[in-house]
Motif scaffolding. Structure first.
Motif, mmCIF file in Angstrom:
data_model
loop_
_atom_site.group_PDB
_atom_site.id
_atom_site.type_symbol
_atom_site.label_atom_id
_atom_site.label_comp_id
_atom_site.label_asym_id
_atom_site.label_seq_id
_atom_site.Cartn_x
_atom_site.Cartn_y
_atom_site.Cartn_z
ATOM 1 N N MET A 1 0.781 -1.217 -0.085
ATOM 2 C CA MET A 1 -0.037 -0.123 -0.106
ATOM 3 C C MET A 1 0.705 1.342 0.025
ATOM 4 O O MET A 1 0.412 2.146 -0.485
ATOM 5 N N TYR A 2 1.998 1.112 0.651
ATOM 6 C CA TYR A 2 2.772 2.578 0.693
ATOM 7 C C TYR A 2 3.905 2.528 -0.201
ATOM 8 O O TYR A 2 4.849 3.369 -0.124
ATOM 9 N N ASN A 3 4.050 1.458 -1.077
ATOM 10 C CA ASN A 3 5.155 1.393 -1.903
ATOM 11 C C ASN A 3 5.289 2.850 -3.007
ATOM 12 O O ASN A 3 4.176 3.119 -3.419
ATOM 13 N N GLY A 4 6.277 3.510 -2.974
ATOM 14 C CA GLY A 4 6.258 4.428 -3.720
ATOM 15 C C GLY A 4 6.239 5.937 -2.893
ATOM 16 O O GLY A 4 6.121 6.875 -3.634
ATOM 17 N N PHE A 126 8.664 -1.250 -1.439
ATOM 18 C CA PHE A 126 8.320 -2.383 -0.977
ATOM 19 C C PHE A 126 7.868 -3.512 -2.026
ATOM 20 O O PHE A 126 7.222 -2.841 -2.921
ATOM 21 N N PRO A 127 8.426 -4.638 -1.796
ATOM 22 C CA PRO A 127 9.191 -5.053 -0.844
ATOM 23 C C PRO A 127 10.632 -4.375 -0.765
ATOM 24 O O PRO A 127 11.075 -4.043 -1.846
ATOM 25 N N CYS A 128 11.295 -4.630 0.345
ATOM 26 C CA CYS A 128 12.548 -3.855 0.326
ATOM 27 C C CYS A 128 13.485 -4.708 -0.464
ATOM 28 O O CYS A 128 13.689 -5.814 -0.314
ATOM 29 N N PRO A 129 14.171 -3.684 -1.261
ATOM 30 C CA PRO A 129 15.065 -4.542 -2.464
ATOM 31 C C PRO A 129 16.290 -5.361 -1.471
ATOM 32 O O PRO A 129 16.565 -6.256 -2.104
ATOM 33 N N GLY A 130 16.891 -4.535 -0.591
ATOM 34 C CA GLY A 130 17.965 -5.011 -0.125
ATOM 35 C C GLY A 130 19.288 -5.444 -0.966
ATOM 36 O O GLY A 130 19.935 -6.274 -0.669
#
Length: 149
Positions: A1-4, A126-130
């Protein structure tokens, strides 16, 4: 939902995990704070790339707390002998230029209740790329801008 999601902040959250020396928290103040902590802590270890393979969140927290305590100590000193709470408050309000984490431009003055004089734009992923390109869920996407702009 909060991606970007776009975040406006003075701190480049998560950049301490980057291999890029400009993005990481290798500012001399951050290094000094962490080395001082390492030399005086019961743990005796700095949270640095050399010890942990990367910087960790304790590295950033140590830098933050160190800069805040330096400002408090300076305000108490500037307030003079046997200061009242009001004396310390007034001294803090009039510190002028201060050192903060990342060595970003920062000042205190009457009716200015936050030190940073700059902000940057970040984006939440999201998801966290890492991965090496985006070392955290939050990535700085713009250079710093003066709060006066």
């Amino acid at each position: 939902m909060y991606n970007g999601t776009i975040i406006i902040d003075d701190a480049p959250t998560g950049n301490f995990r980057s291999d890029d020396p400009v993005l990481s928290f290798n500012a001399p103040l951050n290094i000094m704070c962490n080395e001082t902590y390492a030399a005086n802590s019961a743990i005796g270890a700095s949270h640095t790339r050399e010890i942990y393979g990367s910087y960790d969140s304790a590295y950033g927290m140590t830098s933050t707390v160190c800069t805040e305590m330096r400002m408090v100590a300076r305000a108490i000193y500037d307030a003079g002998p046997n200061p009242t709470r009001q004396d310390i408050y007034t001294a803090f309000q009039n510190l002028g230029s201060v050192d903060i984490q990342h060595q970003l431009p920062a000042t205190f003055g009457p009716n200015k209740f936050g030190a940073p004089d700059v902000v940057t734009e970040l984006v939440f992923n999201f998801p966290c790329p890492g991965d090496a390109d985006i070392p955290t869920c939050v990535q700085q996407t713009a250079p710093y801008r003066s709060l006066g702009e």
